[in-house]
Write a protein that holds these residues in place. Structure first.
Motif, mmCIF file in Angstrom:
data_model
loop_
_atom_site.group_PDB
_atom_site.id
_atom_site.type_symbol
_atom_site.label_atom_id
_atom_site.label_comp_id
_atom_site.label_asym_id
_atom_site.label_seq_id
_atom_site.Cartn_x
_atom_site.Cartn_y
_atom_site.Cartn_z
ATOM 1 N N GLY A 43 0.838 -1.204 0.000
ATOM 2 C CA GLY A 43 0.000 0.000 0.000
ATOM 3 C C GLY A 43 0.861 1.236 0.000
ATOM 4 N N ARG A 44 0.212 2.384 -0.053
ATOM 5 C CA ARG A 44 0.936 3.640 -0.183
ATOM 6 C C ARG A 44 0.527 4.573 0.939
ATOM 7 N NH1 ARG A 44 3.419 6.553 -4.350
ATOM 8 N NH2 ARG A 44 2.841 8.738 -4.461
ATOM 9 N N LEU A 45 1.520 5.209 1.536
ATOM 10 C CA LEU A 45 1.276 6.103 2.675
ATOM 11 C C LEU A 45 1.686 7.522 2.277
ATOM 12 C CD1 LEU A 45 0.544 6.223 5.746
ATOM 13 C CD2 LEU A 45 2.973 5.870 6.202
ATOM 14 N N GLU A 46 0.837 8.485 2.595
ATOM 15 C CA GLU A 46 1.198 9.886 2.319
ATOM 16 C C GLU A 46 1.282 10.627 3.641
ATOM 17 O OE1 GLU A 46 -0.949 11.667 -0.834
ATOM 18 O OE2 GLU A 46 -0.452 10.029 -2.221
ATOM 19 N N LEU A 47 2.465 11.136 3.942
ATOM 20 C CA LEU A 47 2.694 11.886 5.177
ATOM 21 C C LEU A 47 3.048 13.312 4.777
ATOM 22 C CD1 LEU A 47 4.928 9.479 7.328
ATOM 23 C CD2 LEU A 47 2.565 10.106 7.770
ATOM 24 N N GLY A 48 2.059 14.174 4.728
ATOM 25 C CA GLY A 48 2.307 15.533 4.244
ATOM 26 C C GLY A 48 2.823 15.473 2.819
ATOM 27 N N PRO A 49 3.954 16.114 2.564
ATOM 28 C CA PRO A 49 4.472 16.097 1.186
ATOM 29 C C PRO A 49 5.188 14.790 0.842
ATOM 30 C CG PRO A 49 5.909 17.385 2.601
ATOM 31 C CD PRO A 49 4.770 16.946 3.456
ATOM 32 N N LEU A 50 5.451 13.964 1.843
ATOM 33 C CA LEU A 50 6.172 12.710 1.596
ATOM 34 C C LEU A 50 5.203 11.585 1.246
ATOM 35 C CD1 LEU A 50 8.689 12.771 4.588
ATOM 36 C CD2 LEU A 50 9.200 13.247 2.197
ATOM 37 N N ALA A 51 5.571 10.813 0.254
ATOM 38 C CA ALA A 51 4.722 9.681 -0.115
ATOM 39 C C ALA A 51 5.595 8.504 -0.492
ATOM 40 C CB ALA A 51 3.822 10.057 -1.288
ATOM 41 N N GLY A 52 5.149 7.333 -0.108
ATOM 42 C CA GLY A 52 5.903 6.132 -0.451
ATOM 43 C C GLY A 52 5.139 4.905 -0.024
ATOM 44 N N SER A 53 5.728 3.751 -0.322
ATOM 45 C CA SER A 53 5.044 2.512 0.054
ATOM 46 C C SER A 53 5.148 2.307 1.561
ATOM 47 C CB SER A 53 5.683 1.345 -0.699
ATOM 48 O OG SER A 53 7.001 1.149 -0.243
ATOM 49 N N TYR A 54 4.208 1.529 2.095
ATOM 50 C CA TYR A 54 4.281 1.167 3.521
ATOM 51 C C TYR A 54 5.647 0.569 3.823
ATOM 52 C CZ TYR A 54 -0.907 1.286 3.591
ATOM 53 O OH TYR A 54 -2.214 1.649 3.507
ATOM 54 N N GLN A 55 6.106 -0.299 2.893
ATOM 55 C CA GLN A 55 7.347 -1.021 3.143
ATOM 56 C C GLN A 55 8.537 -0.064 3.210
ATOM 57 O OE1 GLN A 55 7.274 -4.129 3.955
ATOM 58 N NE2 GLN A 55 9.443 -4.638 4.024
ATOM 59 N N SER A 56 8.513 1.002 2.367
ATOM 60 C CA SER A 56 9.627 1.961 2.402
ATOM 61 C C SER A 56 9.708 2.618 3.781
ATOM 62 C CB SER A 56 9.433 3.043 1.337
ATOM 63 O OG SER A 56 9.553 2.484 0.060
ATOM 64 N N PHE A 57 8.552 3.061 4.290
ATOM 65 C CA PHE A 57 8.560 3.698 5.614
ATOM 66 C C PHE A 57 8.968 2.696 6.696
ATOM 67 C CE2 PHE A 57 5.772 6.751 3.387
ATOM 68 C CZ PHE A 57 6.432 7.928 3.718
ATOM 69 N N PHE A 58 8.523 1.450 6.528
ATOM 70 C CA PHE A 58 8.873 0.418 7.508
ATOM 71 C C PHE A 58 10.379 0.172 7.508
ATOM 72 C CE2 PHE A 58 9.555 -4.183 8.395
ATOM 73 C CZ PHE A 58 9.145 -4.190 9.715
ATOM 74 N N ILE A 59 10.981 0.089 6.302
ATOM 75 C CA ILE A 59 12.434 -0.152 6.204
ATOM 76 C C ILE A 59 13.196 0.985 6.888
ATOM 77 C CG2 ILE A 59 14.384 -0.253 4.581
ATOM 78 C CD1 ILE A 59 12.546 -1.711 2.605
ATOM 79 N N ILE A 60 12.746 2.223 6.625
ATOM 80 C CA ILE A 60 13.439 3.378 7.215
ATOM 81 C C ILE A 60 13.340 3.312 8.741
ATOM 82 C CG2 ILE A 60 13.396 5.903 7.412
ATOM 83 C CD1 ILE A 60 12.297 5.887 4.462
ATOM 84 N N ALA A 61 12.142 3.025 9.255
ATOM 85 C CA ALA A 61 11.945 2.998 10.713
ATOM 86 C C ALA A 61 12.789 1.890 11.353
ATOM 87 C CB ALA A 61 10.457 2.793 11.022
ATOM 88 N N VAL A 62 12.727 0.701 10.780
ATOM 89 C CA VAL A 62 13.476 -0.438 11.339
ATOM 90 C C VAL A 62 14.976 -0.142 11.318
ATOM 91 C CG1 VAL A 62 14.176 -2.820 10.828
ATOM 92 C CG2 VAL A 62 11.769 -2.232 10.867
ATOM 93 N N SER A 63 15.452 0.424 10.223
ATOM 94 C CA SER A 63 16.896 0.694 10.107
ATOM 95 C C SER A 63 17.341 1.721 11.135
ATOM 96 C CB SER A 63 17.233 1.191 8.694
ATOM 97 O OG SER A 63 16.795 0.269 7.756
ATOM 98 N N LEU A 64 16.521 2.747 11.316
ATOM 99 C CA LEU A 64 16.897 3.766 12.310
ATOM 100 C C LEU A 64 16.988 3.138 13.694
ATOM 101 C CD1 LEU A 64 14.863 6.896 11.113
ATOM 102 C CD2 LEU A 64 17.319 6.451 10.873
ATOM 103 N N VAL A 65 16.057 2.249 14.026
ATOM 104 C CA VAL A 65 16.087 1.576 15.326
ATOM 105 C C VAL A 65 17.355 0.728 15.451
ATOM 106 C CG1 VAL A 65 14.950 -0.201 16.734
ATOM 107 C CG2 VAL A 65 13.574 1.581 15.635
ATOM 108 N N VAL A 66 17.670 -0.037 14.402
ATOM 109 C CA VAL A 66 18.853 -0.907 14.453
ATOM 110 C C VAL A 66 20.129 -0.073 14.597
ATOM 111 C CG1 VAL A 66 20.281 -2.506 13.078
ATOM 112 C CG2 VAL A 66 17.805 -2.804 13.160
ATOM 113 N N PHE A 67 20.228 1.000 13.811
ATOM 114 C CA PHE A 67 21.441 1.828 13.890
ATOM 115 C C PHE A 67 21.553 2.522 15.247
ATOM 116 C CE2 PHE A 67 21.835 1.175 9.368
ATOM 117 C CZ PHE A 67 23.215 1.151 9.214
#
Lengths: 382, 294
Positions: free
Chosen positions: B130-154
């Motif tokens: 699916g696709r998520l729109e956060l203000g001007p940012l838009a991307g797939s659910y998975q893209s946002f999930f990857i970013i969130a998970v990576s930030l937590v791991v780092f």
């Protein structure tokens, strides 16, 4: 003492007599496949189709009263290894070589078939250059050419009056080759290629490429890619970015793996194929394969199956395994296999060594996640 | 602008995947000096593990990922015991385990190639397609999930190295193996843990990236190359450098494809150009490691 000498002498005579008998027992057919390299996803099912076909031929008494023996070699998709394997097969007494690996590998193996005057054929490679770059009268190609694929797609699309197309491919050798033929076919048909994109093997996103396609606003998106994972990546971006233009795809989309790996993304995608599931010959092939091998076959198995039957047909008509006679018989082929549209026959027109009927391809449609009906046959005016 | 922000989300997700693979390299390389090119194959194992967990065993997503990570820890531990420790104990030069791990790369790939057909396999999305729109940012659910998970791991890795005693032990081994051993740090245990952690991080990269790129037997080497490039660009010694390198690489790749007026085929050379430039002009990468001796 005299008795034992006589027995030893008799044994020698028998051994000498048996050696040629054993050598003549089977007809050796070499198969050059790719078991570990990039062509493996294609080469494996095609080879299984060859094996099933050989089994079926042998069960019916073989060819000229002799069984077919397959000598299967792995070229890892590498041209140099392919040539070495061809040499090995010739040295092992192969009467014919079937190449089902990558197009460049098959090309390189031709140097050996030409030098040793050994008949060689590919039942699956689609590169148009295989019979034009080397003048090798011992080589034939019966897979549907890239140019036939695009012509069939264009013929289907003809009624839709497309003016602008985007072309997407991958960086595999075959993907590049197909893209070239697709582009030239589109331009010849008067369709402007407004965006030409490439998805590299191993890419993690195709969003940038699909954004460019969206910005170019074409009437149709044509996919010449042959790497399944990268095609699925493209399809995901196509859906995510909300692209609405129709997607016409190469035969790669005809492999059934898409139905599981791209579930929910396929509806409405049209693809070119050489397999009409409504043909009675296909139904018989599928039933026979499932019974003998324990699993369902698909179109790639059919290429291998037709390939070994074409070879058997040529040897039968040649009446011997003499390579020159097989060569002449092969060139005179007129054979109906299971592949292609209804009624298609493999033939090599005078002076040509490509045997797939230009009007033998079909266009099929994904209905939901299922590979659906045939919606178009042949190349028409293209 | 809308296109650019949409692409930024996609590039950030790709960059995070490269960053995770770079981190897997770094976790092993810092304390041991060993470059493990098999990290890409570990990512492949993670992706196939996620496929098996979801489609064969049919575990819920979180349980499946947890099971895969545990399996990856075991794979990392086993790799170290089989391919590295026997060589280190015999005093082999550092090149020996690197070559042995290259051999393991082939073993992993061919094992998967024998166990599964050569076709790609579907890896589940964390929250569906699916696709998520956060203000001007838009991307797939998975893209946002990857970013969130990576930030937590780092963030967790950074905190581990900077704020925990165990992390300080790793850092000490990285700075000076002999002195660390004299201070009572168990070098063998640090080596084992670094391989286990590296495998888990690489496996996680495979799990999250696999949802987009599918699990297939040839996916490892490209990820290993992208991760290694990210590592060199970011700097081989710092956790945050791995993430920075990954992001820089992915943005360079995707912005070139999208905006550079060059034929599509040339854009794929950009990562290699970047790698060469950094090796020539700034071999320490963007962020230099802390002082190292001995």
């Amino acid at each position: 003492m005299r008795t034992s000498k006589a027995i030893a002498g008799l044994a020698c005579v028998l051994a000498v007599a048996l050696v040629p008998a054993q050598a003549q027992e089977t007809i050796k057919i070499g198969v050059i496949t790719d078991k570990v390299g990039p062509a493996k996803p294609y080469a494996e099912p095609i080879t299984q189709g060859v094996e099933f076909g050989a089994r079926e031929i042998n069960a019916k008494g073989g060819v000229l009263g002799r069984k077919i023996e397959l000598l299967i070699e792995d070229d890892q998709g590498k041209p140099d290894v392919s040539a070495a394997m061809a040499r090995k097969l010739v040295d092992s007494g192969a009467a014919f070589i079937l190449s089902v690996s990558l197009t460049p590998a098959t090309q390189q193996a031709q140097t050996v078939s030409l030098a040793t005057k050994t008949p060689q054929m590919t039942p699956s490679n689609s590169g148009d250059t295989l019979t034009t770059q080397i003048d090798n009268p011992y080589f034939w190609q019966t897979g549907p050419l890239g140019s036939i694929q695009i012509a069939t797609l264009l013929s289907y699309a003809g009624a839709k009056n497309y003016k602008r197309a985007a072309l997407v491919s991958d960086n595999s050798d075959l993907g590049q080759l197909l893209a070239r033929f697709f582009k030239s076919g589109l331009e010849k048909a008067g369709i402007q290629v407004v965006s030409e994109e490439l998805i590299s093997r191993g890419a993690t996103s195709a969003d940038a490429q699909m954004q460019k396609v969206r910005a170019a606003n074409p009437d149709v998106l044509v996919s010449a890619g042959v790497l399944t994972a990268e095609n699925v990546l493209m399809l995901k971006s196509y859906r995510q970015l909300g692209l609405k233009m129709p997607l016409l795809a190469s035969y790669n989309f005809s492999v059934p793996v898409y139905m599981s790996v791209a579930k929910g993304l396929l509806n409405g995608v049209t693809f070119v194929d050489a397999y009409d599931p409504a043909k009675p010959e296909i139904k018989a092939f599928e039933a026979g394969y499932k019974k003998a091998m324990g699993r369902e076959p698909f179109n790639l198995h059919g290429y291998g199956y037709d390939g070994i039957h074409l070879v058997a047909d040529a040897i039968r008509r040649a009446g011997s395994t003499d390579k020159e006679k097989i060569k002449s018989a092969m060139q005179a082929t007129n054979y109906a296999g299971i592949m292609g549209a209804k009624g298609m026959r493999y033939k090599f027109p005078a002076g040509k060594r490509t045997g797939f009927d230009p009007n033998g391809m079909v266009v099929r449609l994904y209905e939901g996640d299922r590979q659906g009906r045939v919606v178009h046959v042949g190349v028409g005016k293209y | 602008m809308r296109d650019f922000l949409e692409l930024a989300v996609s590039a950030a997700a790709s960059g995070c995947v490269y960053g995770l693979v770079a981190l897997a390299y770094l976790l092993i390389m810092r304390p041991t000096g060993i470059v493990n090119f098999a990290v890409g194959e570990w990512a492949m194992l993670g992706a196939f593990g996620a496929y098996v967990a979801s489609s064969v065993v049919q575990l819920p997503y979180a349980a499946g990922v947890a099971a895969v990570l545990l399996a990856m820890v075991a794979a990392g531990w086993l790799t170290e015991r089989i391919a590295v420790r026997p060589l280190v104990e015999r005093g082999a030069p550092v090149l020996a385990p690197i070559l042995a791990l290259l051999g393991m790369l082939v073993v992993f790939r061919e094992s998967i190639s024998l166990m599964f057909s050569p076709d790609p396999y579907p890896v589940p999305y964390a929250f569906g397609f699916g696709r998520l729109e956060l203000g001007p940012l838009a991307g797939s659910y998975q893209s946002f999930f990857i970013i969130a998970v990576s930030l937590v791991v780092f963030a967790a890795t950074w905190l581990f190295f900077e704020r925990t005693l165990a992390g300080k032990c790793f850092e000490a081994v990285a700075l000076n193996r002999r002195a660390a051993a004299l201070m009572g740090i168990n070098l063998a245990r640090v080596t084992t843990l670094s391989f286990a952690a590296g495998a888990a991080v690489a496996g996680l990269a495979g799990v999250v990236a696999g949802a987009n790129i599918s699990a297939h037997y040839l996916m490892g080497v490209p990820l290993a190359i992208q991760g290694f490039t990210a590592l060199v660009v970011g700097g081989v010694g710092r956790v945050e450098g791995a993430l920075l390198g990954g992001l820089l690489l992915a943005f360079a790749e995707q912005l070139t494809i999208r905006y550079a007026p060059i034929p599509a085929g040339y854009a794929q050379g950009v990562p290699f150009l970047l790698l060469m430039l950094f090796l020539l002009l700034r071999p320490t990468g963007l962020l230099s490691a802390r002082e190292r001796s001995g």
